[in-house]
Design a protein around this motif. Sequence first.
Motif, short mmCIF file in Angstrom:
data_model
loop_
_atom_site.label_atom_id
_atom_site.label_comp_id
_atom_site.label_asym_id
_atom_site.label_seq_id
_atom_site.Cartn_x
_atom_site.Cartn_y
_atom_site.Cartn_z
N ALA A 59 0.90 -1.25 -0.07
CA ALA A 59 0.13 -0.15 0.02
C ALA A 59 0.82 1.36 0.16
CB ALA A 59 -1.08 0.15 1.28
N VAL A 60 1.94 1.38 0.78
CA VAL A 60 2.83 2.63 0.93
C VAL A 60 3.57 2.62 -0.38
CG1 VAL A 60 4.79 3.54 2.05
CG2 VAL A 60 3.10 2.32 3.48
N ASN A 61 4.15 1.59 -1.05
CA ASN A 61 4.51 1.56 -2.31
C ASN A 61 3.79 2.06 -3.31
OD1 ASN A 61 5.31 -0.51 -4.84
ND2 ASN A 61 6.94 0.54 -4.29
N ARG A 62 2.55 1.91 -3.38
CA ARG A 62 1.68 2.47 -4.43
C ARG A 62 1.37 3.85 -4.18
NH1 ARG A 62 2.52 -0.74 -8.42
NH2 ARG A 62 1.41 0.65 -9.16
N ILE A 63 1.29 4.08 -2.72
CA ILE A 63 1.08 5.62 -2.70
C ILE A 63 2.29 6.37 -3.08
CG2 ILE A 63 0.69 7.35 -0.78
CD1 ILE A 63 -0.94 5.11 0.72
N SER A 64 3.47 5.93 -2.84
CA SER A 64 4.63 6.66 -3.23
C SER A 64 4.86 6.58 -4.58
CB SER A 64 5.89 6.13 -2.49
OG SER A 64 6.19 4.62 -2.92
N LEU A 65 4.39 5.86 -5.43
CA LEU A 65 4.61 5.79 -6.67
C LEU A 65 3.67 6.97 -7.52
CD1 LEU A 65 4.72 2.06 -7.66
CD2 LEU A 65 6.81 3.75 -7.77
N ILE A 66 2.91 7.48 -6.75
CA ILE A 66 2.02 8.64 -7.44
C ILE A 66 3.00 9.69 -7.53
CG2 ILE A 66 0.27 10.20 -6.96
CD1 ILE A 66 -1.30 8.12 -5.40
N GLU A 67 3.78 10.09 -6.47
CA GLU A 67 4.76 11.11 -6.73
C GLU A 67 5.81 10.73 -7.78
OE1 GLU A 67 8.47 13.23 -6.29
OE2 GLU A 67 8.02 11.08 -5.49
N PHE A 68 6.25 9.58 -7.79
CA PHE A 68 7.29 9.12 -8.80
C PHE A 68 6.94 9.28 -10.16
CE2 PHE A 68 9.50 5.69 -11.29
CZ PHE A 68 10.73 6.07 -11.31
N TYR A 69 5.60 8.82 -10.48
CA TYR A 69 5.14 8.92 -11.73
C TYR A 69 4.30 10.06 -12.08
CZ TYR A 69 6.23 3.87 -12.40
OH TYR A 69 7.13 2.67 -12.61
N GLY A 70 3.91 10.94 -11.23
CA GLY A 70 3.28 11.93 -11.44
C GLY A 70 1.76 11.70 -11.76
N SER A 71 1.32 10.61 -11.47
CA SER A 71 -0.34 10.36 -11.80
C SER A 71 -0.69 9.44 -10.79
CB SER A 71 -0.04 9.44 -13.11
OG SER A 71 -1.34 9.00 -13.68
N THR A 72 -2.05 9.79 -10.44
CA THR A 72 -2.84 8.93 -9.34
C THR A 72 -3.07 7.49 -10.17
OG1 THR A 72 -4.83 10.10 -10.35
CG2 THR A 72 -3.95 10.73 -8.46
N LEU A 73 -3.28 7.32 -11.29
CA LEU A 73 -3.08 5.99 -11.90
C LEU A 73 -2.02 5.13 -11.26
CD1 LEU A 73 -4.09 6.65 -15.73
CD2 LEU A 73 -5.34 5.83 -13.90
N ALA A 74 -1.00 5.51 -10.91
CA ALA A 74 0.16 4.85 -10.33
C ALA A 74 -0.49 3.92 -9.05
CB ALA A 74 1.27 5.61 -9.90
N LEU A 75 -1.44 4.59 -8.36
CA LEU A 75 -2.13 3.90 -7.07
C LEU A 75 -2.57 2.51 -7.37
CD1 LEU A 75 -2.74 4.32 -4.21
CD2 LEU A 75 -5.14 5.34 -4.93
N ILE A 76 -3.02 2.33 -8.77
CA ILE A 76 -3.67 0.88 -9.17
C ILE A 76 -2.28 0.05 -9.38
CG2 ILE A 76 -4.95 -0.14 -11.15
CD1 ILE A 76 -6.27 2.57 -11.56
N PRO A 77 -2.35 -1.22 -8.82
CA PRO A 77 -1.51 -2.11 -8.85
C PRO A 77 -1.28 -2.65 -10.36
CG PRO A 77 -2.60 -2.47 -6.98
CD PRO A 77 -3.30 -1.84 -7.68
N ASN A 78 -0.18 -2.27 -11.03
CA ASN A 78 -0.22 -2.64 -12.40
C ASN A 78 0.87 -3.62 -12.87
OD1 ASN A 78 1.68 -0.52 -11.96
ND2 ASN A 78 2.19 -0.20 -14.11
N THR A 79 1.58 -4.39 -11.80
CA THR A 79 2.63 -5.38 -12.09
C THR A 79 2.11 -6.75 -11.49
OG1 THR A 79 3.67 -4.90 -9.82
CG2 THR A 79 4.53 -3.58 -11.93
N PHE A 80 2.68 -7.73 -11.95
CA PHE A 80 2.34 -9.07 -11.49
C PHE A 80 2.45 -9.17 -9.78
CE2 PHE A 80 4.00 -13.07 -10.24
CZ PHE A 80 2.96 -13.99 -10.29
N CYS A 81 3.69 -8.55 -9.30
CA CYS A 81 3.86 -8.75 -7.95
C CYS A 81 3.06 -7.61 -7.23
CB CYS A 81 5.51 -8.38 -7.79
SG CYS A 81 6.44 -9.71 -8.45
N GLY A 82 2.95 -6.43 -7.77
CA GLY A 82 1.93 -5.66 -7.18
C GLY A 82 0.65 -6.11 -6.90
N ILE A 83 -0.24 -6.38 -7.70
CA ILE A 83 -1.53 -6.89 -7.28
C ILE A 83 -1.50 -8.61 -6.62
CG2 ILE A 83 -1.64 -8.20 -9.82
CD1 ILE A 83 -4.22 -6.35 -7.60
N THR A 84 -0.55 -9.15 -7.00
CA THR A 84 -0.38 -10.80 -6.02
C THR A 84 -0.24 -10.09 -4.94
OG1 THR A 84 1.72 -11.17 -7.00
CG2 THR A 84 -0.14 -11.98 -8.19
#
Length: 243
Positions: A59-84
Motif C-alpha cells: 500500500a505504501v509503495n503504491r502511494i509513493s509511486l504517485i509522486e514518482f510517476y506524477g499520476s494518481t493512476l500509479a495507485l492501481i497495482p499494474n505489475t504481477f507482484c503488485g497485485i498478487t
Amino acid sequence: MPHLLTPPHVYGWQHIVYLLVFLIPAAGTLALIKLKVKSEKTNTIIMKCVGGLLFATVAVNRISLIEFYGSTLALIPNTFCGITNLLFGLWAIFGKKNSLPFHFFVYAGFWGGVVNLFYPTYLGQNESFMYLPTITGLLHHSFAFYLAILLLMTGYVKPELKRFYAFPVGMSFVMVYGVFLLDVSNQTIPDGAMYIFEAVVPGTFLTWYVVYPAMILASLGLLCLWEKVICPRYILKKTQQTA
C-alpha cells in the motif's frame, strides 16, 4: 569515498547490504519458528502479522509511486507482484488455512520475491537507496518471499499436485486483469501492465510469455519432486524407524 555516493544499482554495495540485512535475520527467524514455536495458534498469529506487513508495504509503495510517476493512476497495482502481493497479504490475514487461493499466492510470492530480491530492476529510481518507492518495493517482495516460505514450513499451506491448477489459473486471471487495465485506461497506466508490451528484464528475451510459463513449469517440477520422491522416502524412513 566517492564510490559510496553512486546511485543504487543491481549488486551495488547498497543492494548487497540489503540482501545481508534481510536474508540473515529471515533465515534466523524461520529457524527459530521451526524449532521453538509448536503452537498452531502462535504460528497463525505470526503468519497474519507478516501478512499485515506485506499488505502495508504494498500500500505504501503504491502511494509513493504517485509522486514518482506524477499520476494518481500509479495507485492501481499494474505489475504481477503488485497485485498478487497485495492480495497475498490480505488473504494471509483473512483467508482460511490451506484454502485454494493460497495455492496460487505461495508460488507467486516465492518466485516474485526471488526474482526481485536478486535482480530488482527498479533500483536507480533515485540517487538514494532509501527512496520510498525503491525501498518499499524491495520490502514487499521480501515479505512475500518470507511469507511463502513461512506458510510452507509451518504446514499452513500443504502443496499438492491436485490443487496446483490454482497457480496457472491465477496467472491467467492476472493477465486478464492486465489487459483490462490497458483497455480501460487507453494504455495510459504508468509503465504499462503485467509487462504485456515490454520485457520483464529490459533488453532481454524474458517477456511475460517466457517468464510466466517458466515459473509454472519450475513450480510443477519441484512439486512433483516433493510429492513423488521426497515425501514417499521420508514416510518410508519414518516407518522403518518405528518398526
